[in-house]
Design a protein around this motif. Structure first.
Motif, PDB file in Angstrom:
ATOM      1  N   LYS A 177      47.985 -18.681 -20.181  1.00  0.00           N
ATOM      2  CA  LYS A 177      48.671 -19.255 -20.124  1.00  0.00           C
ATOM      3  C   LYS A 177      49.100 -20.358 -18.534  1.00  0.00           C
ATOM      4  CE  LYS A 177      51.174 -17.587 -24.420  1.00  0.00           C
ATOM      5  NZ  LYS A 177      50.722 -17.009 -24.594  1.00  0.00           N
ATOM      6  N   THR A 178      50.039 -21.335 -18.460  1.00  0.00           N
ATOM      7  CA  THR A 178      50.320 -22.054 -17.687  1.00  0.00           C
ATOM      8  C   THR A 178      51.704 -21.377 -16.985  1.00  0.00           C
ATOM      9  OG1 THR A 178      51.932 -23.426 -18.748  1.00  0.00           O
ATOM     10  CG2 THR A 178      49.546 -23.546 -18.682  1.00  0.00           C
ATOM     11  N   PRO A 179      51.934 -21.225 -15.576  1.00  0.00           N
ATOM     12  CA  PRO A 179      53.406 -21.025 -14.641  1.00  0.00           C
ATOM     13  C   PRO A 179      54.105 -21.793 -15.565  1.00  0.00           C
ATOM     14  CG  PRO A 179      51.423 -21.407 -13.625  1.00  0.00           C
ATOM     15  CD  PRO A 179      50.720 -21.998 -14.443  1.00  0.00           C
TER      16      PRO A 179
ATOM     17  N   GLU B 122      48.015 -10.747 -17.366  1.00  0.00           N
ATOM     18  CA  GLU B 122      47.595 -11.893 -17.480  1.00  0.00           C
ATOM     19  C   GLU B 122      48.900 -13.068 -16.909  1.00  0.00           C
ATOM     20  OE1 GLU B 122      48.448 -13.070 -21.951  1.00  0.00           O
ATOM     21  OE2 GLU B 122      47.201 -11.032 -22.215  1.00  0.00           O
ATOM     22  N   ILE B 123      50.489 -12.133 -16.584  1.00  0.00           N
ATOM     23  CA  ILE B 123      51.343 -12.815 -15.951  1.00  0.00           C
ATOM     24  C   ILE B 123      50.472 -13.620 -14.317  1.00  0.00           C
ATOM     25  CG2 ILE B 123      53.344 -13.143 -15.026  1.00  0.00           C
ATOM     26  CD1 ILE B 123      54.027 -11.763 -17.633  1.00  0.00           C
ATOM     27  N   TYR B 124      49.922 -11.875 -13.480  1.00  0.00           N
ATOM     28  CA  TYR B 124      49.571 -11.903 -12.186  1.00  0.00           C
ATOM     29  C   TYR B 124      48.395 -13.562 -12.491  1.00  0.00           C
ATOM     30  CZ  TYR B 124      52.380  -7.843 -12.384  1.00  0.00           C
ATOM     31  OH  TYR B 124      53.484  -6.978 -13.177  1.00  0.00           O
ATOM     32  N   HIS B 125      47.603 -12.589 -13.034  1.00  0.00           N
ATOM     33  CA  HIS B 125      46.318 -13.894 -13.254  1.00  0.00           C
ATOM     34  C   HIS B 125      46.956 -15.390 -13.588  1.00  0.00           C
ATOM     35  CE1 HIS B 125      43.038 -10.199 -13.951  1.00  0.00           C
ATOM     36  NE2 HIS B 125      43.947 -10.359 -12.932  1.00  0.00           N
ATOM     37  N   THR B 126      48.024 -15.864 -14.419  1.00  0.00           N
ATOM     38  CA  THR B 126      47.894 -16.744 -14.525  1.00  0.00           C
ATOM     39  C   THR B 126      48.424 -17.709 -12.943  1.00  0.00           C
ATOM     40  OG1 THR B 126      48.709 -16.488 -16.595  1.00  0.00           O
ATOM     41  CG2 THR B 126      49.540 -18.475 -15.645  1.00  0.00           C
ATOM     42  N   PHE B 127      49.362 -16.934 -12.346  1.00  0.00           N
ATOM     43  CA  PHE B 127      49.904 -16.868 -11.280  1.00  0.00           C
ATOM     44  C   PHE B 127      48.740 -17.831  -9.764  1.00  0.00           C
ATOM     45  CE2 PHE B 127      53.752 -16.932 -12.917  1.00  0.00           C
ATOM     46  CZ  PHE B 127      55.073 -17.978 -13.248  1.00  0.00           C
ATOM     47  N   ALA B 128      47.902 -16.750  -9.951  1.00  0.00           N
ATOM     48  CA  ALA B 128      46.684 -16.046  -9.487  1.00  0.00           C
ATOM     49  C   ALA B 128      46.133 -17.192  -8.985  1.00  0.00           C
ATOM     50  CB  ALA B 128      45.913 -14.826  -8.926  1.00  0.00           C
ATOM     51  N   LYS B 129      45.771 -18.154 -10.703  1.00  0.00           N
ATOM     52  CA  LYS B 129      45.022 -18.320 -11.230  1.00  0.00           C
ATOM     53  C   LYS B 129      45.607 -20.080 -10.008  1.00  0.00           C
ATOM     54  CE  LYS B 129      42.220 -20.959 -14.884  1.00  0.00           C
ATOM     55  NZ  LYS B 129      42.328 -21.011 -15.997  1.00  0.00           N
ATOM     56  N   LYS B 130      46.757 -20.185 -10.380  1.00  0.00           N
ATOM     57  CA  LYS B 130      47.241 -21.720 -10.395  1.00  0.00           C
ATOM     58  C   LYS B 130      47.087 -21.615  -8.840  1.00  0.00           C
ATOM     59  CE  LYS B 130      50.094 -24.884 -10.338  1.00  0.00           C
ATOM     60  NZ  LYS B 130      50.046 -25.842  -9.388  1.00  0.00           N
ATOM     61  N   LEU B 131      47.431 -20.731  -7.450  1.00  0.00           N
ATOM     62  CA  LEU B 131      46.911 -20.485  -6.830  1.00  0.00           C
ATOM     63  C   LEU B 131      45.625 -20.876  -6.340  1.00  0.00           C
ATOM     64  CD1 LEU B 131      49.060 -17.571  -5.142  1.00  0.00           C
ATOM     65  CD2 LEU B 131      49.744 -20.217  -4.733  1.00  0.00           C
TER      66      LEU B 131
END
Ligand code: GLU
Length: 552
Positions: A16-18, A124-133
């Motif tokens: 998903k997206t942040p 998935e949540i952690y990955h979503t935010f890490a990906k954004k970073l």
């Protein structure tokens, strides 16, 4: 564009997206000032008293402010996980009067709208935010092997500079994105690091709700946010979880204080509002004049199970912990002897800033006060529940003699100064054993305690005379008058002054006569009211004890 490609390569799963999560977890609709706090243990299976202490602070602050107290399980270090630990945590907290409003409710179940409440299910949540970073150039993959990291550290040590992965030592911090993509396409292993925006010359100032104003150098380390197993580090998970779960106050052990610069930086980089922080002093033990941490290995009292086994009522432990949390609790308790502890307002700014001293002697004292205020029937219920698990013999004796036991537990209880015989249930046996022939008859003359002034032969001869004049069916006053009359007849003084001025005229005092009776009935010098003991025992048992004593 290529950073996006890198991010997609690093996080291949459909994410998903942040924004999706920010919308999914809106701020809670609570009244002004309501605190949202959490207990966030790792499921290692060991319940440390320090955990109960930290949880109690959180729970009290949440519920005092009509806020939320939730349970989050921090299981990103899967090596340390123990089966059943979540249920055990919940049961322990329940036993200490704490209920969670939200979070895990069992090994696999939870309640509340801010879940999952178990970090291993939030990948998935952690990955979503890490990906954004990564997309934003604020995090990057690091391909260093443990050996390479070691080499860097050794070099730094040799040059006497701060060790770690930062600035010029951060090998992959400025690594070309295209190259990183190639490495990943070649199947090279990596972890994800934060590209720290910190500067060595800057400081972060922060107001901790317990420690007060604190100031640290900014974090410059490119800390790991996602480990090679794909799970987040504590730092990253903490920032994401406490932001998305809308924790208002992070109240945790002071061992985390030194990581605060990292955490503040993560909240900033992620664009989250910073929570309040309160770092709770570690529970210490005083030993040979110095203080040290309560140790799991050396100190049995570090384990919550210890209190259950010894038979400290949970409420005693709670009251004692409240004493450590706020030293004002003691005065409050004196002023409000009958109030429920929930009425005491716990306050963070009244907490001591340094190590909280754990003192088992003081706990025992607090517990005596708690138990002495309980009604006899309550004492009975508690005791039976404890004995069922830890002293089967007493359990059988006590439950077979329920009515008598309730009288025993009621001795000297209802006056203004109730007796404080027990601080924990494993002390009860020694204090009441003499009511049961099964236990009393196991004693030998060696066990008999006598007033200092009497020897066994004197005591026996007192009992021989007393047995002849003893009246069971009298009131307490008459009973004592008769005892005094006998004392005089046998040559004991009934007046202390008279005795003191001419001790040679007397064999002793009336208290020695009473002491002999007490010894015959109980074999102990320190017991509750003798008349009441005799009334509870009944005439037959009293006379039987006199006979036994004479023949001892
Ligand atoms: N899982 C962490 C610990 O057990 C929690 C610290 C915190 O409350 O943030 O130490």
């Amino acid at each position: 564009m290529s950073r996006e490609k890198l991010a997609n390569l690093m996080f291949k799963d459909e994410l998903k997206t942040p924004g999706y999560y920010l919308e999914k977890y809106p701020k809670r609709n609570l009244k002004e000032g309501a605190r949202v706090v959490r207990y966030a243990p790792s499921p290692t299976g060991f319940q440390h008293i320090g955990g109960v202490y930290a949880a109690l602070i959180n729970e009290r602050l949440a519920h005092q402010s009509e806020g939320i107290f939730y349970l989050r399980i921090e299981d990103t270090d899967q090596k340390r996980e123990v089966e059943g630990a979540i249920e055990d945590t919940i049961a322990t907290m329940h036993n200490f009067g704490m209920e969670f409003d939200e979070g895990m409710t069992g090994e696999e179940t939870s309640k509340g709208n801010y879940g999952p409440y178990r970090q291993s299910e939030r990948k998935e949540i952690y990955h979503t935010f890490a990906k954004k970073l990564v997309e934003d150039g604020l995090a990057y993959p690091c391909f260093c092997t443990p050996e390479e990291l070691n080499e860097i550290r050794e070099k730094q040590m040799a040059e006497k500079i701060t060790p770690g992965y930062y600035g010029e030592y951060a090998v992959y911090r400025n690594f070309p994105v295209e190259e990183a993509i190639k490495k990943i396409e070649n199947g090279e292993e990596y972890i994800v690091r934060l590209k720290s925006p910190g500067k060595e010359e800057n400081r972060v100032e922060f107001h901790d709700l317990i420690k007060g104003d604190v100031s640290f150098p900014e974090n410059v380390q490119d800390i790991v946010i996602i480990k090679s197993d794909g799970l987040p580090t504590y730092h990253f998970a903490h920032a994401i979880d406490d932001a998305l779960m809308h924790t208002t106050d992070v109240i945790r052990g002071e061992e985390w204080l030194s990581s605060l610069p990292i955490h503040l930086q993560l909240f900033d980089v992620l664009g989250f509002d910073r929570p309040n922080y309160a770092h709770v002093p570690t529970i210490m033990k005083s030993e040979n004049g110095s203080k040290r941490k309560l140790s799991k290995r050396k100190d049995p009292e570090s384990a919550v199970s210890y209190y259950r086994e010894e038979g400290y009522p949970a409420v005693s432990v709670i009251e004692y912990l409240l004493n450590i949390i706020n030293s004002t609790f003691e005065d409050w308790r004196t002023e409000n002897p009958d109030a429920d502890y929930h009425e005491f307002p716990v306050s963070l700014d009244k907490m001591s800033k340094s190590g909280a001293l754990f003192d088992i002697v003081k706990l025992h004292d607090v517990s005596k006060n708690v138990i002495c205020k309980m009604k006899a029937t309550v004492v009975y219920d508690y005791y039976v529940a404890w004995a069922k698990d830890f002293d089967k013999e007493m359990f059988d004796l006590v439950t077979k003699n329920e009515a008598m036991m309730k009288e025993v537990f009621n001795i000297d209880k209802e006056g203004p100064k109730p007796r404080k015989d027990f601080g924990k249930w494993n002390e009860v046996r020694e204090k009441i054993f003499y009511f049961f022939d099964e236990l009393f008859n196991l004693e030998t003359s060696e066990n008999v305690e006598l007033p200092k002034t009497l020897n066994l032969e004197d005591a026996k001869s007192i009992i021989e005379s007393y047995a002849k004049v003893y009246n069971f069916n009298t009131d307490q006053e008459t009973w004592f008058e008769e005892l005094k009359a006998l004392a005089i007849e046998l040559g004991y003084a009934t007046n202390r002054k008279e005795y003191k001025s001419n001790p040679e005229n007397f064999k002793g005092m009336v208290s020695d006569v009473a002491g002999a009776v007490r010894a015959a009935l109980t074999h102990r010098t320190n017991t509750p009211d003798l008349y009441t003991i005799m009334q509870i025992m009944g005439e037959e048992k009293v006379r039987d004890r006199f006979n036994k004593f004479i023949n001892l």
